[in-house]
Design a protein around this motif. Structure first.
Motif, mmCIF file in Angstrom:
data_model
loop_
_atom_site.group_PDB
_atom_site.id
_atom_site.type_symbol
_atom_site.label_atom_id
_atom_site.label_comp_id
_atom_site.label_asym_id
_atom_site.label_seq_id
_atom_site.Cartn_x
_atom_site.Cartn_y
_atom_site.Cartn_z
ATOM 1 N N GLU A 24 -99.889 -115.131 15.789
ATOM 2 C CA GLU A 24 -98.990 -114.099 16.300
ATOM 3 C C GLU A 24 -99.041 -112.846 15.427
ATOM 4 O O GLU A 24 -98.974 -111.731 15.936
ATOM 5 C CB GLU A 24 -97.554 -114.625 16.372
ATOM 6 N N TYR A 25 -99.162 -113.043 14.125
ATOM 7 C CA TYR A 25 -99.270 -111.906 13.214
ATOM 8 C C TYR A 25 -100.603 -111.174 13.402
ATOM 9 O O TYR A 25 -100.682 -109.978 13.146
ATOM 10 C CB TYR A 25 -99.107 -112.349 11.766
ATOM 11 N N ARG A 28 -100.375 -109.126 17.146
ATOM 12 C CA ARG A 28 -99.469 -107.983 17.293
ATOM 13 C C ARG A 28 -100.148 -106.637 17.033
ATOM 14 O O ARG A 28 -100.052 -105.733 17.871
ATOM 15 C CB ARG A 28 -98.243 -108.165 16.399
ATOM 16 N N TRP A 99 -92.991 -108.743 28.882
ATOM 17 C CA TRP A 99 -92.872 -108.727 27.425
ATOM 18 C C TRP A 99 -93.023 -110.116 26.819
ATOM 19 O O TRP A 99 -93.492 -110.258 25.694
ATOM 20 C CB TRP A 99 -91.543 -108.107 27.011
ATOM 21 N N LYS A 105 -92.990 -106.769 19.065
ATOM 22 C CA LYS A 105 -91.569 -106.933 18.767
ATOM 23 C C LYS A 105 -90.739 -105.902 19.522
ATOM 24 O O LYS A 105 -91.260 -105.086 20.275
ATOM 25 C CB LYS A 105 -91.346 -106.808 17.258
ATOM 26 N N ASN A 106 -89.443 -105.940 19.299
ATOM 27 C CA ASN A 106 -88.528 -105.057 20.009
ATOM 28 C C ASN A 106 -88.751 -103.579 19.704
ATOM 29 O O ASN A 106 -88.425 -102.729 20.527
ATOM 30 C CB ASN A 106 -87.078 -105.430 19.705
ATOM 31 N N GLU A 141 -95.676 -98.279 13.936
ATOM 32 C CA GLU A 141 -95.405 -99.715 14.116
ATOM 33 C C GLU A 141 -96.664 -100.539 13.889
ATOM 34 O O GLU A 141 -96.600 -101.651 13.361
ATOM 35 C CB GLU A 141 -94.836 -99.985 15.512
ATOM 36 N N ALA A 145 -97.179 -103.553 11.348
ATOM 37 C CA ALA A 145 -97.691 -104.841 11.823
ATOM 38 C C ALA A 145 -98.907 -105.286 11.017
ATOM 39 O O ALA A 145 -99.068 -106.472 10.722
ATOM 40 C CB ALA A 145 -98.043 -104.748 13.307
#
Length: 172
Positions: A24-25, A28, A99, A105-106, A141, A145
């Motif tokens: 997941e990291y 992103r 989403w 993320k948000n 962002e 990330a």
């Protein structure tokens, strides 16, 4: 023999859990980058192509990978008949429904929601400015990330194996 097989299975399951979390990291920043590229293509379509927004979103969505493709195609679908929703409603609905398929993320979601308020409601120059602002926010962002990826990706992979080994040691 059964104990060894059980120990290997516990370690493998924990390592897999750590690997999934670390993935997941890694996903992103790539998804943020693809979103930035899609917004830049949208900028080009608005500036030079004079393409209607639903058609531009659909075309850009087809060029983008999942899950960005789903979000943009879904927004285009909601703008076209029989729905005929506004760009704001369409993009917000598409982001809301798609989403869950992203690793973002948000913060990235908020950028797209803010963009939806201005997309399709003003002249070309104003829309280009709002898209450029969204791109800059997404680039910051993306940098965050990438830092999180560098910090946590290896840690979760190692932590999965170590937790599995710890569980095995506890049971022996």
């Amino acid at each position: 023999m059964l104990k060894i097989l059980g120990a290997v299975m516990v370690i493998a399951a924990a390592a897999l859990a750590g690997w999934i979390r670390s993935r997941e990291y890694a996903r992103r920043p790539n998804q943020i980058r693809r979103t930035i590229l899609a917004l830049r293509r949208l900028e080009t379509e608005i500036m030079y192509g004079f393409t209607p927004l639903p058609d531009a979103l659909l075309r850009i969505g087809e060029q983008s990978g999942e899950p960005i493709q789903f979000i943009l195609s879904e927004a285009a679908k909601w703008m076209n008949s029989p729905h005929h929703r506004t760009a704001q409603e369409s993009l917000q609905k598409a982001v809301q429904s798609g989403w869950k398929y992203t690793a973002m993320k948000n913060a990235e979601k908020d950028v797209l929601h803010q963009l939806s308020f201005t997309l399709g409601t003003s002249d070309r120059k104003d829309q280009l400015g709002h898209i450029a602002t969204a791109v800059r926010q997404l680039e910051s962002e993306e940098e965050i990330a990438r830092e999180e990826q560098n910090r946590y990706e290896k840690m979760y992979k190692s932590l999965g194996v170590l937790c599995g080994a710890f569980i095995v040691i506890l049971f022996y």
